[in-house]
Enzyme design. Structure first.
Site, PDB file in Angstrom:
ATOM      1  CD  GLU A   1      17.873   2.921  38.805  1.00  0.00           C
ATOM      2  OE1 GLU A   1      17.688   4.463  39.395  1.00  0.00           O
ATOM      3  OE2 GLU A   1      17.409   2.661  37.679  1.00  0.00           O
TER       4      GLU A   1
ATOM      5  CD  GLU B   1      14.784   3.193  36.070  1.00  0.00           C
ATOM      6  OE1 GLU B   1      15.223   3.943  36.913  1.00  0.00           O
ATOM      7  OE2 GLU B   1      15.089   2.997  34.903  1.00  0.00           O
TER       8      GLU B   1
ATOM      9  CD  GLN C   1      16.914   6.389  42.977  1.00  0.00           C
ATOM     10  OE1 GLN C   1      17.281   7.465  42.296  1.00  0.00           O
ATOM     11  NE2 GLN C   1      17.969   5.813  43.402  1.00  0.00           N
TER      12      GLN C   1
ATOM     13  CG  ASP D   1       7.932  10.804  38.671  1.00  0.00           C
ATOM     14  OD1 ASP D   1       6.879  11.484  38.253  1.00  0.00           O
ATOM     15  OD2 ASP D   1       8.179  10.678  39.756  1.00  0.00           O
ATOM     16  CE1 TYR D   2      12.554   9.069  37.066  1.00  0.00           C
ATOM     17  CE2 TYR D   2      14.121   8.204  38.476  1.00  0.00           C
ATOM     18  CZ  TYR D   2      13.611   9.135  37.761  1.00  0.00           C
ATOM     19  OH  TYR D   2      14.395  10.517  37.928  1.00  0.00           O
TER      20      TYR D   2
ATOM     21  CG  HIS E   1      12.665  13.097  41.470  1.00  0.00           C
ATOM     22  ND1 HIS E   1      12.945  13.019  40.145  1.00  0.00           N
ATOM     23  CD2 HIS E   1      13.728  12.613  41.966  1.00  0.00           C
ATOM     24  CE1 HIS E   1      14.062  12.772  39.935  1.00  0.00           C
ATOM     25  NE2 HIS E   1      14.699  12.188  40.955  1.00  0.00           N
TER      26      HIS E   1
END
Length: 797
Positions: free
Chosen positions: A498, A529, A551, A554-555, A596
């Site tokens: 992304e 993701e 990115q 956390d993702y 984040h």
């Protein structure tokens, strides 16, 4: 002359018909063989010779039809019902099928997984013993089968995308052993009920956007175990549900085809033209294969009579694909009843003989072990070591076991050792017990990480070099210089995620590089993701070197299933046949806010064994780790420090050649009173705390572990602990996470507890997520004052 031409034409027609007839009968024989393998396989489970089984019965004809258009260079990303495709493409034998069913650990018998995967999880060789990619263009390729439902979809996306990149990227044209101008199609198989998984929808959406040669075959048998299709899929039909994604003029999307699983001729006709179109246009396709039957139900764990009506069961018997193909052959006078009966008899004989050979190969070595154990136990008994009768009981239990396992022999020996106590006669029994345990753990535990010359663990650290005028740059500029040099020197490297392409990622590591190296090498993806990770896995399997960006750390949760079940296990579950050199680039640690600022390293450490986890404290270190990983074939995650992109670093002159050895910590500050172990962004806070402590006379030794997997392979931290006799582990993860992991490694595995003068400590983030704002950050993550207080407390004990 006319008569001669006419006779030649008739001869040609006769030859063509004979060839057609021969092909049809060969296909029917294969359908019978695969069906018989399923029937006998179920019996082997129910009689106890095998543990569990899921079979491809009912799908034989459809899979044979699809396999006819599976060419060298193509890939299959499938699951546990693909036995007929594996047989039809010549990539597995019936004997190998049974060896896998018996969990035979000998790769000469089960070359696909060495007994590590359930039946019908096939895997063709992709790398050689040196870790080099084989000539994939001239072989038919099967990516190791996956059992997690729909788990095969994300990687299929990457395998198909690789064909597009090979076709359109000039810097890849020379890799003719990996692709023939992108003509390869990725075949992906999935059960209809599994299309309810998000993996399926995300992958199909991405394939439709990307326009890549992905052929998805949905086997629709009307049920997901006991749950009927009407409760699984909107409109009760996956092809109808996806009509809005169908490609039309001047749009992207994919082609949709509906066929019947019992219609051999119809499927061959549709598949032939559709696959040819895919090779030419790279337009993906969905093949909805309807009216599939399940003659034996879902698996060996239950009976479909429990949830299917008598009418449904009768319909399945009538419309069974093998039965309908047989009727079609007779109706078209391609064979007589007697010829078909002979084919069926030979198929049964062949499968039965294959099963028996596989069983003998599996059981003979086990019985040899048992025989040796019985000899040793007999000797103990005859020499008077069995004072309680327990050894005789263990021996009789082992001797009466008709289908013993290796563990049965080990357990019998252990009972004898316990019963014999200190008897001097027990030495040989102990030796065999230890030998069998050692061999067993090696048999099932090897190949977790690359064992070829391509192992990144064989890379040593390269000294940094600086020119006299080396500039001080922001961290993101360091990375930008590095990626620029990397892409100029290694055409296999690709980066995507992304915001990676046009703007060069949110922290500018790739700024301006898409314009320089093109959209086929550095490109954007949609917000997905899971399939970013799957996309990277598929491309890595095909011999490219993808850097897939998530990115924020956390993702990683979105893509964790693919990393855990697929990337991290691939080398292990194929016993070195297949590698996945994927690098996941992400960023995390200290920042303000819930989503984040994460550091969920414990989650990753526990679920990603088989991958490397790198936690560089700055961007020069990150570049060195990327170089090390690109030298090897193992998958890895690199977690860059979010708050390090604006910090100044000196640009090395050898940044594209600089390497950081994995598993080797670095001492950032020497000290004599206490050892502080950490990584990443928190090291800067630790340095502040150490300066305060130094003023009060406390000398801190600060160690950056650099990588968590592997961890301190040379026990450097233990050496520090022997000097200071005090240790604290600090990280931003939740209590018991990565700090708990490091604690276990040093104090238990390395035996560090022997050198402690005071109780060891961990200082971690709080159990909750990091709250928003500067105060939220302060009270959520380790802070300077907290570190100073804990260490002063330790020094006063």
């Amino acid at each position: 002359m006319e008569n001669s031409t006419h006779n030649q034409s008739l001869a040609g027609e006769k030859l063509s018909f004979d060839k057609f007839r021969e092909e049809v009968l060969k296909d029917y024989r294969l359908a019978c063989e695969s069906r018989e393998a399923s029937l006998l396989g179920r019996k082997e489970v129910l009689t106890g010779k095998a543990k569990f089984g899921i079979f491809g019965d009912g799908k034989e004809v459809a899979q044979i039809a699809a396999s006819k258009f599976f060419q060298p260079g193509d890939f299959l990303s499938g699951y546990y019902r693909d036995q007929t495709i594996a047989f039809a493409t010549g990539q597995a034998t019936v004997e190998e099928f049974f060896s896998q069913l018996y969990a035979d650990p000998d790769t000469a018998h089960d070359p696909h997984s060495g007994g590590r995967q359930m039946n019908s999880h096939f895997a063709t060789p992709i790398v050689d013993a040196q870790g080099e990619w084989l000539d994939l263009v001239n072989r038919k390729n099967i990516a190791a089968g996956l059992a997690p439902t729909a788990g095969q979809m994300p990687r299929a996306l990457g395998m198909a995308l690789a064909s597009k990149l090979f076709r359109h990227s000039d810097v890849l044209k020379h890799l003719t052993h990996l692709s023939n101008n992108g003509n390869e199609v990725c075949f992906c198989t999935i059960g209809d009920a599994s299309t309810s998984e998000g993996h399926f929808w995300e992958a199909l959406n991405a394939a439709g956007v990307l326009q890549i040669p992905l052929a998805v075959f949905v086997w629709d048998d009307g049920y997901g175990i006991s749950v009927p299709r009407r409760m699984q899929t909107i409109k009760g039909s996956i092809s109808e549900a996806m009509r809005g994604m169908q490609k039309k003029d001047n749009t992207n999307g994919f082609d949709i085809y509906k066929v019947k699983a019992w219609d051999y001729a119809g499927m061959c006709e549709v598949f032939e033209s559709a696959i040819r179109r895919m090779r030419e246009t790279h337009i993906p396709a969905l093949f909805h294969v309807e009216e599939v039957t399940q003659p034996q139900g879902h698996s060996t764990s239950g009976s479909h009579e429990r949830y299917k009506s008598p009418e449904r069961l009768a319909w399945e018997r009538e419309w069974d694909g093998n039965k309908k193909m047989r009727e079609w052959i007779l109706e078209n006078t391609l064979a007589s009843e007697e010829e078909l009966e002979e084919i069926e008899t030979r198929a049964k004989d062949m499968v039965r003989e294959s099963k028996q050979r596989a069983w003998e190969k599996y059981i003979v070595p086990v019985k040899q072990i048992v025989s040796k154990c019985l000899e040793l136990l007999d000797a103990l008994i005859s020499q008077g070591a069995d004072t309680s009768g327990e050894i005789a009981a263990a021996k009789n239990t082992l001797a009466s076991n008709r289908e013993p396992l290796r563990k049965d022999a080990i357990q019998a020996l252990h009972k004898a050792i316990q019963a014999a106590g200190d008897s001097p006669l027990i030495t040989e029994v102990k030796d065999m017990y230890q030998q069998l345990r050692k061999e067993g753990y090696a048999t099932y535990g090897s190949y977790l990480y690359d064992e070829s010359p391509k192992s990144p663990l064989k890379v040593t650290t390269t000294p940094l070099e600086f020119a006299s005028d080396s500039p001080m740059l922001n961290g993101y500029e360091i990375l930008n210089h590095y990626f620029d040099e990397l892409f100029a020197s290694n055409p296999k490297v690709l980066a995507f995620g992304e915001d990676v392409g046009k703007i060069g990622d949110v922290n500018q590591g790739f700024a301006g590089l898409q314009n320089k190296y093109g959209e086929n090498r550095i490109f954007d993806t949609s917000i997905r993701e899971l399939t970013i990770i799957g996309q990277g896995i598929g491309m890595a399997i095909r011999g490219l070197r993808p850097i897939a960006e998530i990115q924020y750390i956390d993702y990683m949760l979105y893509g964790l299933q693919q990393l855990s079940d697929n990337a991290s296990t691939l080398y292990w579950r194929t016993k070195g046949r297949q590698s996945c050199p994927l690098i996941v680039r992400t960023r995390g640690h200290r920042l303000e806010g819930i989503w984040h600022s994460g550091s969920p390293l414990g989650m990753m450490l526990h679920s990603l064994r088989g991958m490397h986890i790198c936690v560089p404290r700055n961007m020069v270190q990150a570049a060195g780790m990327y170089n090390t990983l690109l030298h090897g074939n193992d998958p890895a995650v690199v977690v860059e420090c979010l708050n390090g992109y604006r910090l100044k670093e000196r640009l090395p002159s050898n940044i594209v050649n600089y390497k950081v050895a994995l598993g080797v910590p670095e001492v950032l500050k020497e000290g004599t009173d206490i050892t502080i172990v950490s990584y990443g962004s928190v090291l800067r806070i630790i340095s502040e705390a150490a300066a305060i402590l130094e003023r009060s006379g406390i000398s801190c030794e600060i160690i950056d572990v650099q990588t968590l997997l592997p961890f301190d392979v040379n026990h450097m931290i233990l050496g520090s602990l022997k000097k200071t006799n005090r240790i604290v582990f600090i990280d931003e993860d939740v209590p018991g996470g990565a700090a708990g992991y490091m604690y276990n490694k040093v104090l238990e595995e390395q035996g560090g507890y022997r050198w402690l003068d005071v109780s060891p400590r961990t200082i971690t983030g709080q159990a909750h997520r990091p709250s928003y704002g500067s105060d939220g950050d302060y009270f959520s993550k380790p802070n300077v004052e907290q570190i100073v207080d804990v260490i002063q407390e330790m020094m006063s004990e």
